[in-house]
Write a protein that holds these residues in place. Structure first.
Motif, mmCIF file in Angstrom:
data_model
loop_
_atom_site.group_PDB
_atom_site.id
_atom_site.type_symbol
_atom_site.label_atom_id
_atom_site.label_comp_id
_atom_site.label_asym_id
_atom_site.label_seq_id
_atom_site.Cartn_x
_atom_site.Cartn_y
_atom_site.Cartn_z
ATOM 1 N N ALA A 266 20.502 34.947 45.274
ATOM 2 C CA ALA A 266 21.509 33.954 46.231
ATOM 3 C C ALA A 266 22.622 33.794 45.020
ATOM 4 N N GLY A 267 23.792 33.962 45.644
ATOM 5 C CA GLY A 267 24.993 33.558 44.972
ATOM 6 C C GLY A 267 25.903 32.845 45.799
ATOM 7 N N ALA A 268 26.511 31.788 45.197
ATOM 8 C CA ALA A 268 27.490 30.768 45.832
ATOM 9 C C ALA A 268 28.776 30.699 45.164
ATOM 10 N N GLY A 269 29.666 31.115 45.675
ATOM 11 C CA GLY A 269 31.081 31.212 45.207
ATOM 12 C C GLY A 269 31.791 30.012 45.847
ATOM 13 N N LEU A 270 32.062 28.809 44.983
ATOM 14 C CA LEU A 270 33.130 27.920 45.416
ATOM 15 C C LEU A 270 34.624 28.202 45.080
ATOM 16 N N SER A 271 35.662 28.254 46.447
ATOM 17 C CA SER A 271 36.829 28.669 46.082
ATOM 18 C C SER A 271 36.878 29.804 44.998
ATOM 19 N N PRO A 272 36.263 31.016 45.622
ATOM 20 C CA PRO A 272 36.163 32.140 44.858
ATOM 21 C C PRO A 272 37.396 33.304 45.063
ATOM 22 N N TYR A 273 37.691 33.978 43.948
ATOM 23 C CA TYR A 273 38.571 35.253 44.554
ATOM 24 C C TYR A 273 37.615 36.638 44.387
ATOM 25 N N TYR A 274 37.863 37.874 44.854
ATOM 26 C CA TYR A 274 37.030 38.697 44.974
ATOM 27 C C TYR A 274 37.459 40.043 44.145
ATOM 28 N N LYS A 275 38.295 39.795 43.134
ATOM 29 C CA LYS A 275 38.576 41.016 42.487
ATOM 30 C C LYS A 275 39.252 40.350 41.033
ATOM 31 N N ALA A 276 38.623 40.936 40.118
ATOM 32 C CA ALA A 276 38.775 40.691 38.347
ATOM 33 C C ALA A 276 40.414 40.636 38.150
ATOM 34 N N PRO A 277 40.876 39.824 37.954
ATOM 35 C CA PRO A 277 42.581 39.889 37.653
ATOM 36 C C PRO A 277 42.568 40.397 36.202
ATOM 37 N N ILE A 278 43.961 40.801 35.824
ATOM 38 C CA ILE A 278 44.237 41.254 34.511
ATOM 39 C C ILE A 278 45.534 40.527 34.286
ATOM 40 N N ASP A 279 45.403 39.696 33.152
ATOM 41 C CA ASP A 279 46.518 38.878 32.996
ATOM 42 C C ASP A 279 46.238 38.606 31.299
ATOM 43 N N PRO A 280 47.214 37.491 30.705
ATOM 44 C CA PRO A 280 47.114 37.412 29.437
ATOM 45 C C PRO A 280 45.892 36.833 28.689
ATOM 46 N N THR A 281 45.320 36.165 29.597
ATOM 47 C CA THR A 281 43.806 35.614 29.270
ATOM 48 C C THR A 281 42.883 36.272 29.432
ATOM 49 N N THR A 282 42.876 37.480 30.257
ATOM 50 C CA THR A 282 41.868 38.522 30.038
ATOM 51 C C THR A 282 41.898 39.717 29.326
ATOM 52 N N PHE A 286 38.906 46.706 31.145
ATOM 53 C CA PHE A 286 38.392 47.976 31.498
ATOM 54 C C PHE A 286 38.569 49.359 30.764
ATOM 55 N N HIS A 287 39.576 49.142 29.898
ATOM 56 C CA HIS A 287 39.961 50.180 28.842
ATOM 57 C C HIS A 287 39.953 51.531 29.498
ATOM 58 N N GLY A 288 40.709 51.747 30.737
ATOM 59 C CA GLY A 288 40.876 52.922 31.271
ATOM 60 C C GLY A 288 39.489 53.356 32.025
ATOM 61 N N ASP A 289 38.322 52.459 32.240
ATOM 62 C CA ASP A 289 37.149 52.998 32.591
ATOM 63 C C ASP A 289 37.396 52.579 34.196
ATOM 64 N N ASP A 294 36.175 49.503 39.403
ATOM 65 C CA ASP A 294 35.788 49.602 40.493
ATOM 66 C C ASP A 294 34.862 48.441 40.720
ATOM 67 N N ARG A 295 33.700 48.538 39.897
ATOM 68 C CA ARG A 295 32.470 47.540 40.067
ATOM 69 C C ARG A 295 33.074 46.085 40.051
ATOM 70 N N ALA A 296 34.238 45.831 39.385
ATOM 71 C CA ALA A 296 34.736 44.545 39.355
ATOM 72 C C ALA A 296 35.362 44.122 40.413
ATOM 73 N N ASP A 297 35.596 44.971 41.296
ATOM 74 C CA ASP A 297 36.286 44.584 42.516
ATOM 75 C C ASP A 297 35.189 44.486 43.886
ATOM 76 N N LEU A 298 35.232 43.336 44.357
ATOM 77 C CA LEU A 298 33.999 43.081 45.200
ATOM 78 C C LEU A 298 34.425 43.686 46.469
ATOM 79 N N TRP A 299 35.908 44.089 46.704
ATOM 80 C CA TRP A 299 36.453 44.839 47.867
ATOM 81 C C TRP A 299 35.416 46.267 48.082
#
Length: 375
Positions: A266-282, A286-289, A294-299
């Motif tokens: 079971a997994g519970a997401g409080l105020s989650p988002y559904y796709k990994a962002p790419i920004d200065p903190t990340t 994926f380095h072109g993979d 795609d696996r990091a995109d829950l949609w």
């Protein structure tokens, strides 16, 4: 004095008040048009505003647990990160080392048998070679003689980014809430393993196995459960483990339950988002993979991958949360799989903050308790 110290907050407030008084007192003397008077007025205004903003920032940090210390604030934290395991056993005590023990905040009792216990630990991943600190909550039943042969279900609890694991203990009150619910018979006694998803600070890896970088998903999906199983009486079946998180931790919780249903039932997401962002903190996760992206995109996972046999919980608010429409859409997508089970908590209003999550944590713990086995 540490960033989260009350002395630092008090000092910042005193300084802001003193500068305000000084500005009012000295302003008539600086009313001339000379460069010195103008510079003095500008300097006093800037100093007062900086002190005021510092006071507000420190107070907000204490309330929400964004940064654990000065090094964390200025991006110079180096204490934890990706390390090489120094022996095949992860050290003389195994991959999990208990550093200290403490009572559960806000719970009265004469000892662990009546009040439970918080253990501060270090966990070293055998495969990912990631080391991370964590807090482990052990319920009172864990120490009682009549339960000495019993195993307990476990839930991994994750903060947002950057977050601090300690905030899960003394700000979001997970251990105290779990104990109160179990005492009232509204959930079963559970072990909580509380840490932040930022296991390679200061980088936000979004629980991804970064090519050539931190293997964060491997740490949470394999190393962490193995380390906890080796040290505590936790159920070994897949149905014994769950994962909860808020914000970034909520995204990670959903992803781990969807990618690894044989580990997390079971997994519970409080105020989650559904796709990994790419920004200065990340950085580049994926380095072109393309497959990794795609696996990091829950949609994408819901549309193209086999539906996992797992239970998911998502939360949002009609007013105050930016993920409300996405959450409704995610619920419909999961329902369409006819295999993955989905539940939700939708508040009338509530922002992306600790106060909202404290309202959602009790029903979330009850929900996840009802989906886990102690065997």
């Amino acid at each position: 004095m540490g960033l989260t110290s009350n002395k630092v907050l008090l000092l910042a407030i005193v300084l802001a008040v003193a500068l305000f008084v000084a500005t009012v007192w000295l302003w008539p003397r600086l009313a001339r048009r000379s460069w010195r008077s103008v510079s003095g007025r500008v300097g006093l205004l800037l100093a007062t505003q900086l002190a005021l903003f510092a006071s507000l920032g420190i107070a907000a940090n204490q309330a929400f647990g964004f940064y654990a210390g000065w090094a964390d604030l200025f991006g110079r934290e180096t204490e934890q990160g990706v390390v090489v395991d120094h022996s095949s056993g992860g050290g003389p005590g195994g991959p999990l080392q208990v550093l200290s023990t403490s009572p559960v905040p806000g719970v009265t009792g004469s000892g662990p048998r009546t009040a439970g216990q918080i253990q501060k630990v270090d966990i070293v991943g055998r495969e990912s070679r990631i080391a991370s600190p964590a807090y482990v909550y052990l319920p009172p039943e864990y120490f009682q003689p009549r339960y000495r042969t019993r195993t307990f279900p476990a839930a991994v609890v994750l903060t947002g980014y950057p977050g601090t694991a300690q905030a899960l203990v003394n700000k979001l009150n997970y251990p105290r809430t779990a104990q109160e619910l179990a005492k009232d018979g509204r959930m079963q006694p559970m072990i909580l393993v509380m840490l932040r998803p930022t296991v390679a600070p200061p980088r936000d890896t979004e629980c991804v196995d970064v090519p050539g970088g931190p293997r964060t998903e491997t740490f949470f999906a394999k190393d962490l459960p193995e380390a906890v199983l080796a040290h505590y009486r936790v159920g070994k079946r897949p149905g014994s483990w769950g994962v909860i998180g808020d914000s970034t931790g909520g995204y990670c919780a959903l992803k781990l339950a969807m990618h690894h249903p044989h580990v997390y039932a079971a997994g519970a997401g409080l105020s989650p988002y559904y796709k990994a962002p790419i920004d200065p903190t990340t950085g580049d996760l994926f380095h072109g993979d393309r497959d990794l992206r795609d696996r990091a995109d829950l949609w994408w996972v819901l549309k193209h991958a086999p539906a996992p046999d797992s239970s998911l919980l998502v939360t949002s608010s009609r007013v105050g949360e930016h993920n409300y429409r996405d959450t409704l859409r995610f619920i419909e997508r999961v329902k369409a799989t006819n295999r993955t089970r989905i539940s939700s908590i939708i508040l009338d209003s509530g922002g992306h903050n600790f106060n909202t999550w404290r309202r959602e944590i009790p029903p979330t713990l009850q929900w996840i308790s009802g989906r886990l086995s102690d065997r």
